[in-house]
Design an enzyme around this catalytic site. Structure first.
Site, mmCIF file in Angstrom:
data_model
loop_
_atom_site.group_PDB
_atom_site.id
_atom_site.type_symbol
_atom_site.label_atom_id
_atom_site.label_comp_id
_atom_site.label_asym_id
_atom_site.label_seq_id
_atom_site.Cartn_x
_atom_site.Cartn_y
_atom_site.Cartn_z
ATOM 1 N N CYS A 110 -8.717 -46.638 -17.304
ATOM 2 C CA CYS A 110 -9.438 -45.699 -16.424
ATOM 3 C C CYS A 110 -8.656 -44.399 -16.457
ATOM 4 O O CYS A 110 -7.427 -44.403 -16.278
ATOM 5 C CB CYS A 110 -9.508 -46.256 -15.000
ATOM 6 N N GLU A 137 -8.827 -39.455 -6.067
ATOM 7 C CA GLU A 137 -9.831 -38.424 -5.751
ATOM 8 C C GLU A 137 -9.446 -37.657 -4.487
ATOM 9 O O GLU A 137 -9.662 -36.458 -4.394
ATOM 10 C CB GLU A 137 -11.207 -39.075 -5.544
ATOM 11 N N ASP A 190 -15.852 -36.113 -16.615
ATOM 12 C CA ASP A 190 -15.403 -37.351 -15.982
ATOM 13 C C ASP A 190 -16.163 -37.522 -14.670
ATOM 14 O O ASP A 190 -16.789 -36.573 -14.176
ATOM 15 C CB ASP A 190 -13.891 -37.296 -15.708
ATOM 16 N N HIS A 221 -8.389 -42.073 -14.392
ATOM 17 C CA HIS A 221 -7.719 -41.697 -13.140
ATOM 18 C C HIS A 221 -6.304 -42.295 -13.045
ATOM 19 O O HIS A 221 -5.437 -41.731 -12.390
ATOM 20 C CB HIS A 221 -8.521 -42.200 -11.928
ATOM 21 N N TYR A 256 -17.746 -43.959 -10.045
ATOM 22 C CA TYR A 256 -18.788 -44.508 -10.909
ATOM 23 C C TYR A 256 -18.584 -46.019 -11.095
ATOM 24 O O TYR A 256 -19.511 -46.731 -11.459
ATOM 25 C CB TYR A 256 -18.727 -43.849 -12.296
ATOM 26 N N GLY A 257 -17.333 -46.469 -10.892
ATOM 27 C CA GLY A 257 -16.984 -47.864 -11.191
ATOM 28 C C GLY A 257 -17.808 -48.894 -10.442
ATOM 29 O O GLY A 257 -17.936 -50.026 -10.884
ATOM 30 N N CYS A 298 -13.896 -40.662 -19.530
ATOM 31 C CA CYS A 298 -14.148 -41.674 -18.505
ATOM 32 C C CYS A 298 -14.489 -42.981 -19.215
ATOM 33 O O CYS A 298 -15.486 -43.058 -19.932
ATOM 34 C CB CYS A 298 -15.319 -41.222 -17.629
ATOM 35 N N ASN A 299 -13.652 -43.990 -18.995
ATOM 36 C CA ASN A 299 -13.906 -45.286 -19.633
ATOM 37 C C ASN A 299 -15.206 -45.894 -19.137
ATOM 38 O O ASN A 299 -15.952 -46.525 -19.891
ATOM 39 C CB ASN A 299 -12.772 -46.268 -19.307
ATOM 40 N N THR A 300 -15.486 -45.703 -17.837
ATOM 41 C CA THR A 300 -16.665 -46.335 -17.240
ATOM 42 C C THR A 300 -17.947 -45.783 -17.872
ATOM 43 O O THR A 300 -18.878 -46.544 -18.172
ATOM 44 C CB THR A 300 -16.646 -46.088 -15.714
HETATM 45 N N1 DGL Z 1 -12.277 -42.163 -14.450
HETATM 46 C C1 DGL Z 1 -13.206 -43.183 -14.660
HETATM 47 C C2 DGL Z 1 -12.795 -44.106 -15.793
HETATM 48 O O1 DGL Z 1 -12.073 -43.700 -16.675
HETATM 49 C C3 DGL Z 1 -13.721 -44.006 -13.529
HETATM 50 C C4 DGL Z 1 -13.506 -43.664 -12.119
HETATM 51 C C5 DGL Z 1 -14.704 -44.053 -11.267
HETATM 52 O O2 DGL Z 1 -14.824 -45.213 -10.852
HETATM 53 O O3 DGL Z 1 -15.502 -43.157 -11.061
HETATM 54 O O4 DGL Z 1 -13.220 -45.220 -15.834
#
Ligand code: DGL
Length: 260
Positions: free
Chosen positions: A182, A152, A10, A184, A42-43, A73-75
């Site tokens: 997401c 985080e 992730d 998180h 990452y978003g 991680c969806n992103t």
């Molecule tokens: N945990 C990540 C997701 O599922 C994204 C978090 C991020 O922005 O890094 O999208």
């Protein structure tokens, strides 16, 4: 049976919400987790940046002999799942997306919401997913990059005010099911519930992904059913932060720092 570990990655600590469901459902599987907290979030990155980082994370897990990779991680999933599958053909790669189908089926009024990072919410991948259920549901698809930094940092002070603003459009639309897009966000479920009220169901993708992992391993004859598992955790960021979230999901293992 194949006793090599499952690799879970992730952008940070969020993927532990998926990891906990995997180890619950397939308790004899060993796992290696990597959270890239140093480069999180990452978003708000470009697709190319996300792909470059994700490729390094996958390679790190393959170097540690993983037999299957979960992009928790969806992103990352919406940005580059197909590219990663083309790059790494030797192992199955499983991505994560919001459980829109379950949300549409569970909704009593046909009005559902999806909350993701902005990258995920705006992605073609997610729009295509939503379109598949457009006949049976009105979907409010929102993206925010304001929540991940709280998770985080392992801090929730001030989160109520931010969440109240972020969730307001869902209240206006009178949704009765919210799918989290997401990994998180499941760590904020209780706070979200307080704002949305008990009549709004909040769904995360953890169990669906764990089931998919099990199905894939079974189909390859690689599922461990009698093995004492080993759980290893790496972060590119602050070890104590991943440890804190790890303890909140019931595990006290050591966390190692790693460069990717
Ligand atoms: N945990 C990540 C997701 O599922 C994204 C978090 C991020 O922005 O890094 O999208």
């Amino acid at each position: 049976m194949n006793t090599q570990p499952i690799g879970v990655l992730d952008s940070g600590v969020g993927g532990l919400s998926i990891w906990r469901e995997i180890v619950r459902l397939v308790p004899h599987e060993s796992t290696i987790y990597i959270g890239d907290s140093k480069n999180c979030p990452y978003g708000s990155k470009s697709e190319d940046e996300i792909y470059t980082l994700a490729k390094r994370l996958v390679q790190t897990l393959l170097d540690k002999n993983c037999k299957l990779i979960v992009l928790a991680c969806n992103t990352i999933t919406v940005s580059c799942l197909d590219r990663l599958r083309r790059d790494f053909k030797a192992v199955p790669i499983i991505g994560v997306v919001p459980v829109v189908k379950t949300a549409a089926e569970q909704s009593r009024n046909g009005r559902i919401g999806i909350l993701s990072t902005s990258k995920t919410a705006q992605s073609q991948y997610q729009r295509d997913l939503i379109n598949r259920f457009a006949q049976i549901s009105t979907v409010t698809n929102l993206g925010t990059d304001r929540l991940v930094p709280f998770i985080e940092a392992g801090k929730t002070e001030g989160i109520e005010e931010v969440l109240t603003e972020v969730l307001e459009p869902f209240k206006k639309e009178n949704i009765d099911v919210l799918a989290l897009g997401c990994s998180h966000f499941p760590f904020l479920k209780a706070e979200m519930k307080k704002i949305l009220g008990k009549n709004v169901e909040i769904l995360d993708s953890g169990l669906a992904i764990a089931r998919q992992v099990k199905r894939v391993l079974e189909s390859r004859d690689e599922l461990c059913d009698k093995f004492k598992p080993n759980y290893i955790f790496f972060t590119t960021g602050d070890k104590s932060l991943l440890s804190k979230v790890l303890r909140s999901v019931g595990n006290n293992n050591r966390v190692e720092q790693i460069e990717i």
